[in-house]
Design an enzyme around this catalytic site. Structure first.
Site, PDB file in Angstrom:
ATOM      1  N   ASP A 152       0.855  -1.193   0.000  1.00 54.65           N
ATOM      2  CA  ASP A 152       0.000   0.000   0.000  1.00 54.65           C
ATOM      3  C   ASP A 152       0.888   1.238   0.000  1.00 54.65           C
ATOM      4  OD1 ASP A 152      -2.065   1.886   0.399  1.00 54.65           O
ATOM      5  OD2 ASP A 152      -1.815   1.732   2.571  1.00 54.65           O
ATOM      6  N   ALA A 193      -7.056   4.836  -5.235  1.00 53.64           N
ATOM      7  CA  ALA A 193      -7.032   3.378  -5.069  1.00 53.64           C
ATOM      8  C   ALA A 193      -7.148   2.981  -3.604  1.00 53.64           C
ATOM      9  CB  ALA A 193      -5.743   2.814  -5.666  1.00 53.64           C
ATOM     10  N   ASP A 194      -6.521   3.761  -2.717  1.00 53.10           N
ATOM     11  CA  ASP A 194      -6.577   3.423  -1.295  1.00 53.10           C
ATOM     12  C   ASP A 194      -7.992   3.503  -0.748  1.00 53.10           C
ATOM     13  OD1 ASP A 194      -6.528   6.197  -1.734  1.00 53.10           O
ATOM     14  OD2 ASP A 194      -5.566   6.617   0.187  1.00 53.10           O
TER      15      ASP A 194
END
Length: 257
Positions: free
Chosen positions: A6, A108-109
């Protein structure tokens, strides 16, 4: 094993899964101009420290909000693990319907958090991610991503106050003993911490008003580096899940393998 990565603006978090079990996780500073070789060697060192072997990694999935690293880390995966990774983005199966005007604009997170949040806690759900920016994301009872709010994070505000004022010092971000500061450092700390507690709760309150239908309870969870500090006095946040994004990456991998 599955390696999940991440990439945030401040930190990169790595996790290693064996099935659904998270074996280890690491957090390092995000360095935009670090090369794929540097990241590869760094990961190998972290693996070695825990007695893991890079050759045992069978798959890799990456989520990133830092464009310069969208080439660096996949290249690292190919060179050091001989794996072409899954990169969270358009075309990836997430299992949720994104109700944004332009779904490609959603970080995206935030999508990864929504996937994990709904899988673990159901809906309706609000996820507050205390990162470089603070994001508030709304997920419906059916699991649809409804949208959210973005505000500057507490660290950004602290640095802006120091850089844009002539006499105010840079301070440690910590909760003071009392709201009314007796010195400049405590006054700044109080403004930052209690100011963000107030901001957080007011935004959540307005979101709940829009989301709650038929008195359906809206679950509120927090994640991110400053989640413990800000949620300590929140009226609405009842759970902190700091590894939510890693779990979301694992779930998305399962849906795309």
């Amino acid at each position: 094993m599955l390696l999940v990565i991440d990439v945030g603006n401040t930190n990169i978090v790595f996790g290693v899964y064996e099935g659904k079990k998270l074996l280890y996780d690491w957090r390092i500073a995000t360095v935009r101009d670090r090369t794929s070789d540097e990241y590869g060697i760094l990961i190998k060192e972290m693996f070695s420290y825990q007695g893991l072997k890079t050759e045992d990694v069978e798959n890799i999935i990456i989520s990133s909000v830092v464009p310069p690293l969208m080439y660096t880390l996949p290249n690292m995966s190919i060179k050091y693990f001989n794996i072409d990774p899954i990169v969270v983005g358009p075309g990836i199966k997430t299992g949720i319907d994104i109700k944004y005007d332009n779904p490609k604009e959603v970080g995206a997170d935030r999508i990864v958090n929504a996937v994990a949040g709904y899988e673990k806690y159901g809906g309706p759900l609000i996820i507050v991610d205390f990162g470089t920016a603070i994001t508030f994301d709304a997920i419906s009872e059916q699991g649809d991503y409804l949208g959210g709010i973005i505000t500057p994070g507490i660290k950004i505000s602290s640095e802006a106050l120091f850089l844009r004022t002539a006499k105010l010092p840079k301070v440690e971000i910590a909760k003071p003993d009392r709201v009314i500061g007796k010195n400049t450092v405590n006054s700044i700390q109080s403004g930052l911490v209690y100011g963000y507690i107030g901001l957080t709760d007011h935004i959540i309150e307005k979101m709940i008003e829009e989301m709650s239908k038929g008195n359906k309870k809206v679950e509120v969870i927090a994640t991110g580096g400053f989640s413990s500090l800000i949620t300590s006095e929140s009226k609405y946040i009842n759970k902190i899940d700091k590894l939510l994004t890693l779990e979301g990456l694992r779930i998305i991998y399962e849906r795309n393998k």
